[in-house]
Design a protein around this motif. Sequence first.
Motif, short mmCIF file in Angstrom:
data_model
loop_
_atom_site.label_atom_id
_atom_site.label_comp_id
_atom_site.label_asym_id
_atom_site.label_seq_id
_atom_site.Cartn_x
_atom_site.Cartn_y
_atom_site.Cartn_z
N ILE A 1 6.83 -0.24 -7.95
CA ILE A 1 5.38 -0.28 -7.73
C ILE A 1 4.96 0.83 -6.77
CG2 ILE A 1 3.52 -1.66 -6.69
CD1 ILE A 1 5.02 -4.14 -7.88
N ILE A 2 5.72 1.05 -5.72
CA ILE A 2 5.43 2.14 -4.79
C ILE A 2 5.44 3.48 -5.52
CG2 ILE A 2 6.35 3.45 -2.82
CD1 ILE A 2 7.18 0.70 -1.62
N ARG A 3 6.44 3.70 -6.33
CA ARG A 3 6.53 4.97 -7.08
C ARG A 3 5.36 5.12 -8.05
NH1 ARG A 3 12.34 5.53 -6.52
NH2 ARG A 3 12.43 6.32 -4.40
N LEU B 1 12.94 -2.97 1.80
CA LEU B 1 12.11 -3.75 0.89
C LEU B 1 12.76 -5.08 0.51
CD1 LEU B 1 10.89 -0.91 -1.47
CD2 LEU B 1 9.61 -2.03 0.37
N GLU B 2 14.01 -5.29 0.88
CA GLU B 2 14.69 -6.56 0.59
C GLU B 2 13.96 -7.69 1.31
OE1 GLU B 2 17.24 -7.14 -1.42
OE2 GLU B 2 17.54 -5.03 -1.93
N ASP B 3 13.95 -8.86 0.68
CA ASP B 3 13.32 -10.02 1.31
C ASP B 3 14.05 -10.38 2.59
OD1 ASP B 3 11.28 -10.42 -0.48
OD2 ASP B 3 12.42 -11.81 -1.73
N ARG B 4 13.26 -10.75 3.57
CA ARG B 4 13.82 -11.19 4.85
C ARG B 4 13.77 -12.72 4.87
NH1 ARG B 4 10.16 -7.71 8.85
NH2 ARG B 4 9.70 -6.12 7.34
N PRO B 5 14.68 -13.34 5.59
CA PRO B 5 14.61 -14.80 5.67
C PRO B 5 13.33 -15.23 6.38
CG PRO B 5 16.30 -13.94 7.14
CD PRO B 5 15.78 -12.78 6.34
N LEU C 1 -4.87 8.04 -10.40
CA LEU C 1 -5.97 7.20 -9.97
C LEU C 1 -5.87 6.93 -8.46
CD1 LEU C 1 -5.91 4.50 -12.81
CD2 LEU C 1 -7.52 6.39 -12.57
N PRO C 2 -6.96 6.55 -7.83
CA PRO C 2 -6.87 6.13 -6.42
C PRO C 2 -5.97 4.89 -6.30
CG PRO C 2 -9.17 6.45 -7.08
CD PRO C 2 -8.33 6.56 -8.32
N ALA C 3 -5.36 4.75 -5.14
CA ALA C 3 -4.42 3.64 -4.92
C ALA C 3 -5.09 2.29 -5.18
CB ALA C 3 -3.86 3.70 -3.50
N THR D 1 -0.70 -6.32 0.76
CA THR D 1 0.71 -6.52 0.41
C THR D 1 1.38 -5.18 0.13
OG1 THR D 1 0.22 -8.68 -0.53
CG2 THR D 1 2.27 -7.63 -1.23
N PHE D 2 0.72 -4.35 -0.66
CA PHE D 2 1.30 -3.05 -1.00
C PHE D 2 1.55 -2.21 0.26
CE2 PHE D 2 0.64 1.49 -1.62
CZ PHE D 2 1.72 1.78 -2.44
N TYR D 3 0.56 -2.12 1.13
CA TYR D 3 0.72 -1.28 2.32
C TYR D 3 1.74 -1.84 3.30
CZ TYR D 3 -2.79 1.89 0.64
OH TYR D 3 -3.47 2.82 -0.12
N ARG D 4 1.92 -3.16 3.31
CA ARG D 4 3.00 -3.74 4.12
C ARG D 4 4.35 -3.30 3.56
NH1 ARG D 4 1.59 -8.85 3.87
NH2 ARG D 4 2.98 -9.36 2.17
N TRP D 5 4.50 -3.34 2.23
CA TRP D 5 5.73 -2.84 1.59
C TRP D 5 5.91 -1.36 1.87
CZ3 TRP D 5 4.70 -4.82 -4.06
CH2 TRP D 5 4.82 -6.22 -4.12
#
Length: 114
Positions: free
Chosen positions: A11-13, A51-55, A20-22, A35-39
């Motif tokens: 998704i980032i790529r 990017l791996e899920d954290r507990p 298009l604009p983000a 969510t996207f900008y946190r990633w």
Amino acid sequence: MRYPASEKLEIIRIVEQSHLPAKRTLDKLGIARRTFYRWYDRYLEGGPEALEDRPSAPSRVWNRIGDDIQDQIVELALEETDLSPRELAVRFTDEKRYFVSESTVYRLLKGVFC
């Protein structure tokens, strides 16, 4: 919905390479911008591994009674076998100036003696 790290990276790529604009790209993908900008921030700071899920659970419980206090409660219960969990809790709180509830004493003694 949880995305695996590989999908987050994809998704980032897609957003980076889109003409298009983000905002519009993310709207088409159904991903919230927050969510996207946190990633994306995690990706920029730590690479794809970040990017791996954290507990989600904390590593330490804030209200857990330490082993030394538990040992002292058990010692008091062994010395004062005629006291109920409520009486043990009151006596321990009065003598040690460390509050423990009746239910805590009950659960601790049940775990040790049953």
